[in-house]
Design an enzyme around this catalytic site. Structure first.
Site, short mmCIF file in Angstrom:
data_model
loop_
_atom_site.label_atom_id
_atom_site.label_comp_id
_atom_site.label_asym_id
_atom_site.label_seq_id
_atom_site.Cartn_x
_atom_site.Cartn_y
_atom_site.Cartn_z
N GLY A 105 -3.29 7.38 -8.42
CA GLY A 105 -2.46 6.42 -7.64
C GLY A 105 -1.45 7.36 -6.85
O GLY A 105 -0.67 6.80 -6.02
N ARG A 162 -6.05 -10.29 -16.55
CA ARG A 162 -5.93 -11.02 -18.16
C ARG A 162 -5.72 -12.05 -18.14
O ARG A 162 -6.11 -13.06 -18.76
CB ARG A 162 -5.02 -9.96 -18.96
N THR A 163 -4.46 -12.75 -17.58
CA THR A 163 -4.23 -13.82 -17.48
C THR A 163 -4.53 -14.65 -16.29
O THR A 163 -4.24 -14.33 -14.97
CB THR A 163 -2.25 -14.21 -17.51
N ASP A 166 4.01 -0.60 0.62
CA ASP A 166 2.98 -0.55 -0.75
C ASP A 166 1.53 -0.71 -0.17
O ASP A 166 0.52 0.22 -0.34
CB ASP A 166 3.25 -1.26 -1.76
N LYS A 217 11.75 -6.00 -6.05
CA LYS A 217 10.96 -6.30 -4.77
C LYS A 217 10.89 -7.69 -4.28
O LYS A 217 10.90 -7.87 -3.29
CB LYS A 217 9.63 -5.70 -4.94
N ALA A 233 -5.35 -8.15 -10.23
CA ALA A 233 -4.86 -8.88 -9.21
C ALA A 233 -3.59 -9.77 -9.37
O ALA A 233 -3.02 -10.12 -8.32
CB ALA A 233 -6.02 -9.70 -8.58
N GLY A 234 -3.14 -10.39 -10.51
CA GLY A 234 -1.97 -11.00 -10.69
C GLY A 234 -0.73 -10.49 -10.94
O GLY A 234 0.19 -10.84 -10.90
N GLY A 235 -0.80 -9.03 -11.18
CA GLY A 235 0.45 -8.39 -11.24
C GLY A 235 1.07 -8.19 -10.08
O GLY A 235 0.55 -8.35 -8.89
N SER A 281 9.89 9.48 -6.43
CA SER A 281 10.11 9.47 -5.05
C SER A 281 11.17 10.56 -4.50
O SER A 281 10.64 11.20 -3.45
CB SER A 281 10.87 8.17 -4.70
#
Ligand code: NAP
Length: 313
Positions: free
Chosen positions: A280, A178-179, A127, A91, A153-155, A42
């Site tokens: 990214g 993954r989870t 974000d 966050k 998607a779960g992170g 940043s």
């Protein structure tokens, strides 16, 4: 003679701030807090922007651990800071420490930008909108027109991107993590955000699949945009987040990984399959530009920031 800011400051430095920053060319009025924080790029984008706009402030990294955030924020307010950015692990932890949270950040469940108004600390999330802008810049596409597969998607980043896509009313969602339970936990909130639960045809508009090539392969013909929001790719030895064999020429692949600004293995696999891909860095740039606009209520000098990020400043 004026000194340059140090690479990283600490909470202990914030406690003795006037003495620590004495001799710098500009007062420090902006920072990023995180643990770890030394890798944060940043300052590379904000410092050139501040100079280009003639703003009398430095932007620095401060190593703030979980549990230290309240004191660090109070010290910054007392020292006349304009605001801070937050990264892992702050966050969510920041919510009870703010006087006000913007509706969008509440929906995303995460704050990455704090603005110290005269008598209030206000939280925002840049974000999610940064991701949308990045896809537009990288591919000339609006996510609202797309059917999206989110890997990870779960992170933290994956949840934010998925919820942002729901706010944009994307055409279709396939979530893999993954989870698996972490992706499934998003379904009720996403269902509420979407206007309706179906698009014409037999496929569900919102689906969770296992994070395996076998489960993802049949989804590919009904997907336009693949987002890698996992940490796969951050290490040089990592394989691509999806194997080349299941990628296809119609796909655009957005890899949120930006370590070293490299062409990631997932990007290479997507391009070998005939599709297009981006890393990214653009998302990092766009979330930074949006934070700058919150702090200064003026357009950010995006090209200056881009050159800073790419080390071309
Ligand atoms: P996080 O909250 O720790 O989430 C990590 C995610 O990666 C989880 O979904 C995790 O799955 C998954 N994962 C980790 N190792 C895996 C493996 N070996 N196989 C499959 N899945 C795996 O981290 P984060 O903050 O969201 O960051 C995730 C990624 O987003 C990173 O690559 C980071 O660089 C990127 N990011 C980019 C930007 C940007 O501006 N470009 C901003 C933020 C983050 P489990 O849930 O099963 O653990």
């Amino acid at each position: 003679m004026t000194a340059l800011p140090r690479d990283v400051y600490t909470l202990d430095d914030l406690r003795r701030w006037p003495e620590v920053v004495a001799g710098l060319a500009h007062p420090v009025r902006l920072a990023v807090f995180g643990d770890p924080v030394a890798h944060s790029r940043s300052p590379q984008l904000h410092e050139p922007a501040l100079r280009a706009c003639g703003i009398d402030s430095h932007y620095v990294r401060v190593h703030v651990r979980s549990g230290e955030l309240a004191e660090a924020l109070a010290a910054c307010r007392a020292a006349g800071f304009i605001g801070v950015n937050l990264t892992i692990p702050h966050k969510q932890e920041v919510f009870p420490l703010l006087d006000e949270v913007d509706e969008h950040a509440k929906t995303l469940g995460a704050v990455n930008t704090v603005w110290f108004d005269t008598d209030r600390a206000v939280g925002f999330n840049t974000d999610g909108p940064g991701f949308v802008r990045a896809v537009r810049h990288a591919f000339g596409l609006d996510v609202r027109d797309l059917r999206v597969l989110v890997l990870g998607a779960g992170g933290g980043a994956g949840r934010g991107i998925t919820v942002q896509c729901a706010l944009e009313n994307c055409q279709r969602f396939v979530l893999a993590n993954r989870t698996r339970e972490k992706a499934e936990a998003l379904l009720p909130a996403l269902g509420r955000l979407l206007d309706d639960n179906r698009v014409p045809g037999p496929m569900e508009r919102l689906e969770v699949v296992d994070f395996t090539p076998e489960a993802i392969r049949p989804q590919i013909p009904r997907i336009d945009l693949v987002v890698n929001a996992t940490s796969i790719g951050m290490q040089r030895t990592d394989p691509p987040a999806l194997p080349r064999e299941i990628l296809a020429p119609h796909l655009v692949v957005y890899d949120t990984v930006y370590v070293g600004g490299r062409h990631t293995k997932l990007m290479a696999a997507a391009e070998e399959a005939g599709g297009s891909a981006a890393n990214g860095l653009e998302m990092l740039l766009c979330q930074g530009a949006l934070a700058f606009e919150i702090w200064f209520d003026r357009e950010a000098p995006v090209e200056v920031m881009r050159r800073g990020l790419l080390g071309e400043g």
